[in-house]
Design an enzyme around this catalytic site. Sequence first.
Site, short mmCIF file in Angstrom:
data_model
loop_
_atom_site.label_atom_id
_atom_site.label_comp_id
_atom_site.label_asym_id
_atom_site.label_seq_id
_atom_site.Cartn_x
_atom_site.Cartn_y
_atom_site.Cartn_z
N HIS A 87 -4.63 -43.07 33.41
CA HIS A 87 -5.33 -41.78 33.29
C HIS A 87 -6.01 -41.71 31.93
O HIS A 87 -5.37 -41.43 30.92
CB HIS A 87 -4.33 -40.65 33.46
N ASP A 91 -5.06 -34.56 37.16
CA ASP A 91 -4.72 -33.74 35.99
C ASP A 91 -5.76 -32.67 35.73
O ASP A 91 -6.56 -32.80 34.82
CB ASP A 91 -4.61 -34.67 34.77
N HIS A 127 -11.87 -32.24 32.42
CA HIS A 127 -10.75 -31.29 32.52
C HIS A 127 -10.01 -30.99 31.21
O HIS A 127 -8.96 -30.32 31.25
CB HIS A 127 -9.78 -31.72 33.62
N ASP A 187 -8.33 -39.76 29.69
CA ASP A 187 -9.06 -38.51 29.51
C ASP A 187 -10.41 -38.82 28.86
O ASP A 187 -10.47 -39.50 27.83
CB ASP A 187 -8.23 -37.55 28.64
ZN LIG Z 1 -6.06 -35.57 31.75
#
Ligand SMILES: [Zn+2]
Length: 1040
Positions: free
Chosen positions: A285, A397, A586, A287
């Site tokens: 994941h 997420d 996000h 970001d």
């Molecule tokens: Zn995230």
Amino acid sequence: MHDSRYKETKQGFYWLCRSDGIEEKLTNNFPFLNVCYCVPSEEAPLRYNIKGNIDALCRLFGACCPIESLSYFLTPSRILYENAVMQEFIPAKVGDSFGPTWWTSWFRVTLTIPKAWKGEEVHLVWESDGEALLWRNGIPVQGLTKEGEKISYVLTEKLTDEEPHSLELYVELACNGLFGAGQGSMISAPDPNRSFTLYKAELVVFNRDVHELLIDFEVLSDIAKHLGIENQHSYQALYTANKMVNACDVEDRSTFAKVHRLASDFLQQENGKSQHTVHAMGHCHIDTAWLWPYEETIRKCARSWVSVLRLMEKNPSFIFTCSQAQQFEWVKSWYPGLYTQIQEFAEKGQFVIVGGTWVEMDGNLPSGESMVRQFLQGQRFFQQEFGKQCCEFWLPDTFGYSAQLPQIMQGCGITRFLTQKLSWNLVNEFPHHTFFWEGIDGSRVLTHFPPGNSYEMKCKVEEDLSTKIKIKADPPIRYHGSSPLSKCDDAFRMRWVKQSSPETFFSILEADTTMLCTWVGELFLELHNGSYTSQAKIKKGNRKCECILHSVEVVSSLASVQKDTFEYPSSQLQHLWRLLLLNQFHDVLPGTCIQPVVEDAVKFYEEIQSNGNELLKEAIQCLLGGSEQETGKNIHVLNTLSWERTEVISMPRLEGDEVLALIKVPSVGFATVTKPLVPPHPVIVNSQGDGSVLMENGILKVAFDSSGRITSLSHLLYKRETIPDGCCGNQFVLFDDVPLYWDAWDVMDYHLETRKPVSQVVKPLEVVCPGGVRGSVRYSIRISDSSKIRQEIILDACCPYVKFKTEVEWHEAHKFLKVEFPTTVHSLNATYEIQFGHLQRPTHRNTSWDWARFEVWGHKWADLSEHGFGVAILNDCKYGYSVHRNIMTLSLLRAPKAPDATADMDHHQFTYAIMPHAGSFQEANVIQFAYNINYPLHIVPAEPSVSASSFWSAFSIQSPAVVLETIKQAEDRQNALVARLYESHGSTVVTWLHTSLPVKQAIWCDLLEQPMTIKPLSITDFQIQLSFTPFQIRSLLLTF
Ligand SMILES: [Zn+2]
């Protein structure tokens, strides 16, 4: 049993005395065990027995030798390899530190592998607390991250005489950790002056067989520990480990293979048919920006993905799933060699693209059209670069999921959805892991939440077991895990864990869905509800840019059809859209990122606004002629929305000043105005002796006290008072806002207990516009010594709402500013606008599911209605609301200090409005008025030769239920437009779309603009008949 911590009881049981004093029942029949049962709070004794012994004679890392030389150069910017290697390097040594934060230290490493290591696996060990990328022959080859447990690079798996022993490598060390550089805690604002130390840089012999044994023992130990003493596999794991210890002669490495086989035999035993299978696939994941800036993410992608390629080379069945087209696009331009390798592994089916969106966006705040563009840009990118589109939406997420997403997914070729974030709910446990999720229009997607409840599962035995246990009532072969980069070996030793792909996993689920439950409506996250308000500038940038791009596309579309000379700015628009979509990531749009990310985001919004306005000007000029330099006394007024508007505008005059004028503009078109309208009911403004002011426009009558609060608001036609006796509307309120941990993310319910009205007047109410087409008053109040509010309150002729143009000077710490409107409306539910529609949420707090929604999100409006009458709040850039019983509240500003210590400390401007209405909000056109506040009319001085009033409308729709949201040029088709419409009332509608454009053919297409039928719609007298089901989004491909 030779460990003193075990004692035999009279019953023949052994008890394990833990270091915390608690005794644990272990076993009653393992009298000769060498192996200890692990204690969670201590380092595993198993490791002591095995690793300790093995390490003594033949450690995991065998012989080692220092590197030959190390030199470095520091740079504040992130530069390409080609530039870096040309710089002047100066000597460095292990133990040195490098910084400050966000700088980059490039290292030149020369090394010679000893000839004596022939036949050995040789690694370069690099241990530093900054994230590093290793380059070999100009190509990135390995990510090295201490926090990610990845500190070594395989120089050779088996050293031969022929291969080069002397090498020159480069290491690009980012002066930031895996989670940025938070000062004191992970989410604190970054420490700008941190330095990062190089702890180790050496060559080692890597003993692969020791590594294998360590993993075997770790897995067996974890099985014994976590399965529990009631489970027979727990005993079997212990027995096997015991046998292995007995068979292992640490002085004779030839015994290791036999020991490893003992573990394999145990772990590979067949499952019974009722056992679950865990489908595991690699995922990382990343970001797109969070506790580090966008630019660092580009390097994070390279570090992670290049490491994944090494795992794929070693293990051809290893599958890695990867989302976010933007990250691929970055790697393509920054690391073209690596990108080509990724494409090759994608071709083999190992590097699997998922998600279908441009970034993993926020699931609540982007507009409907933005969400469509996330998929349009993402799926088109994946099609172009990988020859296929994604079949599953992948958003592990974000802070809740809009109830319109199922329909948008379906329209973009996606029928499956994976997330897990609702496991973060603070109050209620979400009841399903595998289920159908149904949106507000009835569209359904097969949805899976990995029961491990994390997007960071390490594939440890404990996680896999909890995964199986949490499946509960779901059918037996259902689960999908994810695994990290460095330790994926561990899990696959367990027989119930299978390397798999999303396609395989979802196909198995789809084979039998008869027993699955359906969840209808939004997936609301009961946490992070402050993220609807944090970083107000980002929220405003998002809304304004969504509106500008809408207008640029509408006007450019009309100009391209009407004028042969006009070229639709498709590549510029694609660039601007991609910037906007990027900022919807996000942790950016929710305002939960560090200051450098906010600065980047604001810069991108400014670029979209300035370039967008430029494009708009060019398109308007081409469509209408005239320009800002014209001096004619008449004007063109352009409306990009799909209904007629009557509004007060500021009209430029020959004298150089501006005058307010009431004008009428047709739907998706323009009016050439030579003479303003005379209002049927001019606004009347009356100042009272006590400092209060009364305003009236024939629709509303409103009374303000001297501090700007509404003491009475009457709907004149319905003869209904909106504000309850003794209450005040437009009441600012301030709350203490101290969340438990996630500062910018969370507002906790207990903040509601600290409500304080803000009403200390600095400048009492005074009249600005005395009436006629507009009445307005202004005043200012004090929030604190350093914060204040200035407001102009406006009532226009023919306008059914009171508008509040607000400026706030905001310098607070952990405070939450809101504005309240108590109403005379009684209703169990309030309605909130979402993407292409609306939904209802309760106004009461009966159950835990109700009160967990004490702060909710909505878009341009929220409404509280009883039969025949209601009140709506409209806004131009806010997203946080709450409606409790009869009080409607709009959330305005927060003051979190982490991860951005300066968040929202600034001057803010925003507008909201209150609109009492007769009938339902649908009948009162609340939806349209909320659009009007967000999409201002465009005013262009006309050429002096223009002397007559005229109207031109490109599109209009007969039914007010249907909104023509978007008009754009079709992708890859210059002679076609896409018109996207949606049913906004929640009703079944048959209506007519009228167009004055020379449309040759109209055909339904999906959200990716692919025709859905071959039969075109019939066009009669410039009209096309259209039908809609509630909240249906439909797109027309119009060919010219
Ligand atoms: Zn995230």
